[in-house]
Design a protein around this motif. Structure first.
Motif, short mmCIF file in Angstrom:
data_model
loop_
_atom_site.label_atom_id
_atom_site.label_comp_id
_atom_site.label_asym_id
_atom_site.label_seq_id
_atom_site.Cartn_x
_atom_site.Cartn_y
_atom_site.Cartn_z
N LEU C 77 -53.33 27.66 -96.46
CA LEU C 77 -52.00 27.76 -97.08
C LEU C 77 -50.93 27.21 -96.15
CD1 LEU C 77 -52.36 31.18 -98.85
CD2 LEU C 77 -52.08 28.96 -99.91
N ALA C 78 -51.12 27.40 -94.83
CA ALA C 78 -50.16 26.84 -93.89
C ALA C 78 -50.14 25.32 -94.01
CB ALA C 78 -50.52 27.25 -92.47
N ILE C 79 -51.34 24.74 -94.14
CA ILE C 79 -51.41 23.28 -94.26
C ILE C 79 -50.73 22.82 -95.55
CG2 ILE C 79 -52.98 21.34 -94.56
CD1 ILE C 79 -54.92 22.80 -92.69
N ILE C 80 -51.01 23.57 -96.65
CA ILE C 80 -50.39 23.18 -97.91
C ILE C 80 -48.87 23.22 -97.79
CG2 ILE C 80 -50.05 23.93 -100.30
CD1 ILE C 80 -52.98 24.77 -100.30
N LEU C 81 -48.39 24.25 -97.13
CA LEU C 81 -46.95 24.39 -96.96
C LEU C 81 -46.37 23.22 -96.16
CD1 LEU C 81 -45.26 26.63 -98.07
CD2 LEU C 81 -45.28 27.72 -95.84
#
Lengths: 638, 164, 100
Positions: C77-81
């Motif tokens: 999710l951090a990467i998606i963000l």
């Protein structure tokens, strides 16, 4: 105290490391102190060990210190182990003693050079390598030292590498030495194959036990001698030494006169049992030595470059040492090595002092009458010249006489050795002649000095002249530890010292009368050479010019050093270069480069095709992944 | 009773997933997923795995899905994203899915004959805890390092670079 | 008791639905959710088989899978963000930085 002998090579090694790593930030004074001190410490330890050696029973020779096992591969084993016996002791003393004096001299000579620290780093590295060479207890370690000194020689000849000729001379020395080293290495491998060990003690035992047939011994001995001709500048591989004079003068004195070039003599003496076993090889050694002695002397006759004359003289004198080895007088050969180290380094250093006085001038024709300007250099140079010419009561006389006497004595067995003796005598006349030609042309006669240079002419500083005086002192007295046998067996202390290592063979005794006659002949010959030089260059200087005009062919031949460099260039160097060019054009450019470029093109092409799969879209990757999973599952199921 | 519960929960799970595929709103998607995970938790309980069932509900339906919802909130895409256009890869993926389902069922065929186990297994929280700290101690400890690494990694990734 | 094959078939259905969802959905977040579904399908299979084998080890594996899934969700999710911040989109077809 003798046990600490293994420290001898490692003190200069440590100094080298320190200078190499921190040298840039160290003050000059400290650098010179450390470099000189390291060598001096080695000398002191060597001296202590040598004294200890005298008190040790002969049966326990040689002392061996095994530091660690260096190479172990199958049955091949080479240890890093050092040995100390009379032969090593003499060499270690000469290397560290003369080396120390030359280090001190260098402090003055190189004072204004930019590469001061680099110079002392190399010089210490050289001392270390040379000590490893003479103290290694096996041929492999000796070879390491052998290559190490070769490397230092290369580095120091090309010390002023910005000078084209110096860089080329360095390369030449390196390449010519490689040829000799190939022979040396083959010799080592043969010894290992047939004896199974490279340790000197094991080799000597095996040879004494008859492990080698005569033919094999000859082959190995000749191969090793090929290595010696490279390092010690003998025919046919001497060509690098005259060019090596491009290096700083103290380097010429240390490496290319006193120590490194005599490594071949040391090696042959070390393997003396082998050469004793093979008469043919010994005769080859003697013949090559005698021919070189005369041949190099003739080339020295016409040279005008003060250092080159000394270089040819070195080649010639090493020829004498090989005569000694070849006729079985290894102790005499080593003796000459030892006295030569003093007077030849003295001559080089004095020549360096002359150059220093004349702002780097090396052409004798632009000197003359220097006697009064250089009150200390002149007498020391003169002593060196007298010593090398073989005038009685100076060191060179005793050692040269020992060699020639032995050669003559061998003549009773085979007339071949009379021939060797004859060449030796001829060489002696020539030596006396060219050395005094050098003296007369440089220090006597009319002044032909460039007026511009004359303004700055000055005697060298004390740090340079004191080493000259010390070396001059030893050039006079060094011979007295090895007086001729005719004066009494006991007086030949040097020969006695080496006896445990060197088995003198074919003891042929001459009558007292013959011996005295030989000594008289040697003395007369030396004085004759000096007299001729006096006549030629002082009393009637027209003679040499007339001679040169009368026999232009011979003069040109000598002046151009028999065109050997040109011949080597035409026969070996140019074909190699041409062949390499052809191979470069056809093979390198087309085949190798083609293959390399082809690989690159093929890789690029494949990459281009594969890059279509790299769409950058995560779903495409996942699809392929899923496909993989399905195929894998299918494989597991069916 | 068991069968009834199973079919109910299974139908809810599959239905929630299908709804997630059809729905175009990310927030709804997340909520459907929470439903699906919660129902799965019930199914785990039916399999006599009470601890995992609770963990499933707390961590999956709770923590992880909250994370999702947070991200959805932060990204805040107001319009619904339409389903993928009819691209050939979609058809291919559906074909592959059919193949996959056949293959998977074939591969679990062996399990069809498995007898219904009636033995009582020790899989309460106590037993799992004991196993975790004895037989699975190293994997357990390594997992803790993994979580720390993930935590740090996530923070480093998200952190805005300070402007000079 | 309910036979294990019921659970296994449910697991297969969930897994395939998850993979279909991955290909059908367009935004990264929902695609990521589909992966979670697949993970859960695997968990179900593990627990079922552990039950049949009368062993608790399968449950431990599931426990680890859940832990790893949590870590994975955090990083993912951090990467998606991050992607969203830089490219202002989370449509998977708009993101092809690695195109060869």
């Amino acid at each position: 105290m003798t046990e600490i002998f293994w420290l001898i090579p490692f003190i200069p090694a440590a100094s080298t490391l320190i200078l190499a790593v921190f040298g840039k930030n160290l003050p000059k004074k400290y650098v010179s102190f450390q470099a000189c001190f390291a060598v001096f410490a080695s000398f002191v330890i060597a001296a202590i060990s040598a004294v200890g050696l005298l008190q040790t029973a002969h049966a326990s020779y040689p002392l061996v210190k095994n530091l660690f096992s260096w190479i172990q591969a199958g049955s091949f084993q080479a240890n890093l182990s050092l040995m100390f016996d009379p032969l090593s002791a003499v060499m270690a003393l000469v290397v560290s003693g003369v080396g120390f004096i030359i280090h001190v001299y260098s402090v003055g000579y190189m004072a204004d050079d930019e590469g001061y620290t680099r110079y002392f780093t190399y010089l210490n590295l050289f001392t270390f390598s040379m000590l490893i060479l003479v103290m290694g207890s096996n041929l492999v370690l000796m070879f390491v030292g052998w290559e190490g000194v070769g490397l230092c020689s290369y580095l120091l000849i090309g010390f002023w590498f910005e000078k084209h000729s110096a860089a080329n001379a360095g390369k030449k020395a390196f390449i010519v030495n490689r040829i000799g080293d190939a022979g040396f290495l083959l010799g080592i491998l043969f010894i290992f194959i047939h004896i199974g060990s490279a340790e000197f003690t094991a080799i000597n035992q095996a040879i004494s036990g008859g492990a080698l047939s005569a033919g094999l011994a000859t082959l190995i001995a000749i191969l090793l001698f090929v290595g010696a001709t490279g390092k010690s500048a003998q025919i046919p591989l001497y060509v690098w030494l005259p060019d090596a004079m491009e290096g700083p003068t103290p380097v010429s004195a240390l490496i290319h006169a006193a120590t490194m070039v005599t490594a071949g003599v040391y090696m042959v003496s070390r393997m003396n049992l082998l050469y004793t076993l093979s008469e043919t090889a010994a005769q080859v050694v003697a013949l090559v030595g005698a021919l070189t002695a005369v041949y190099a002397a003739t080339m020295a006759l016409t040279q005008n470059d003060i250092k080159r004359v000394l270089a040819y003289s070195t080649i010639s004198q090493i020829g004498y040492m090989f005569i000694g080895c070849g006729v079985g007088a290894y102790a005499a050969g080593m003796f000459h090595l030892y006295t030569h180290a003093f007077f030849k380094s003295l001559l080089f250093l004095a020549a360096g002092s002359v150059m220093h006085a004349l702002s780097g001038e090396i052409d004798m024709k632009k000197m003359g009458g220097l006697r009064k300007y250089l009150p200390l250099t002149y007498p020391t140079f003169l002593i060196g010249a007298i010593a090398i010419a073989g005038v009685p009561f100076f060191s060179g006389f005793f050692s040269k006489d020992a060699i020639l006497t032995k050669a003559f004595a061998q003549g009773q067995d085979s007339a071949f050795y009379y021939f060797i003796w004859g060449l030796g005598i001829l060489g002696a006349v020539l030596t006396a002649f060219y050395m005094f030609r050098l003296i007369f042309v440089t220090f006597h006669g009319e002044e032909r000095i460039d007026p511009e240079i004359k303004k700055h002419i000055h005697e060298s500083p004390k740090i340079m002249t004191i080493p000259l005086v010390i070396l001059a002192f030893f050039s006079v007295i060094a011979g007295y530890i090895g007086l001729p046998v005719v004066l009494g067996e006991k007086l030949n202390f040097f020969g006695k010292f080496l006896e445990p290592v060197i088995k003198e063979v074919h003891e042929v005794h001459l009558s007292l009368q013959t011996e005295w006659t030989l000594i008289a002949v040697a003395s007369v010959v030396a004085l004759l050479g000096i007299f001729i030089a006096y006549v030629f260059y002082i009393r009637s200087p027209m003679i040499p010019r007339n001679l040169a005009a009368r026999f232009p062919t011979i003069y040109k031949l000598l002046f151009n050093k028999y065109y050997v460099d040109e011949i080597y260039n035409a026969v070996f160097v140019n074909p190699t270069v041409k062949g390499s060019e052809i191979i470069y054009d056809n093979f390198d450019l087309k085949v190798i480069d083609g293959a390399v470029n082809g690989t690159a093109t093929a890789t690029g092409f494949t990459g281009k095709i594969l890059s279509y799969f790299q769409s950058g879209l995560i779903k495409d990757y996942a699809l392929i992944f899923l496909l993989g999973v399905i195929i894998f599952l299918a494989y597991l199921l069916f | 009773m068991g069968y009834f519960l199973f079919f109910l929960l299974a139908a809810l799970t599959v239905g929630a997933v299908l709804a997630m595929i059809i729905s175009k709103n990310q927030a709804y998607n997340a909520l459907f997923l929470i439903l699906a995970f919660a129902c799965l938790g019930g199914i785990f309980a039916l399999l006599e795995a009470p601890f995992i069932a609770v963990v499933q509900i707390i961590i999956y339906a709770g923590a992880i899905m909250v994370l999702f919802i947070f991200v959805i909130m932060m990204i805040n895409v107001r319009y619904g994203i339409p389903a993928e256009k009819k691209k050939w890869t979609i058809y291919l993926s559906i074909v592959l899915a059919v193949v996959l389902i056949i293959e998977l069922i074939l591969s679990i065929k062996g399990a069809f004959t498995l007898p219904v186990s009636t033995a009582i297994i020790k899989a309460g929280p106590t037993d799992l805890g004991r196993l975790l700290f004895t037989k699975y101690l190293y994997p357990f400890e390594i997992t803790s390092i993994l979580i720390i690494a993930a935590l740090v990694g996530a923070i480093v990734l998200i952190k805005k670079k300070e402007k000079k | 008791m309910i036979p294990p094959n019921y659970f296994l078939i449910l697991s297969v259905i969930l897994f395939v639905l998850g993979s279909v969802a991955f290909f059908v959905k367009k935004d990264l977040i929902t695609m990521f959710m589909s992966i979670e579904i697949m993970l859960n399908a695997a968990n179900l299979a593990f627990i079922t088989l552990a039950r049949s084998a009368n062993s608790a080890d399968g449950q431990i594996i599931v426990f680890f899978i859940i832990t790893v899934a949590a870590a994975e969700a955090a990083v993912g999710l951090a990467i998606i963000l991050l992607i969203f911040r830089q490219k202002k989109t989370i449509k998977s077809e708009d993101i092809k930085l690695m195109k060869g």
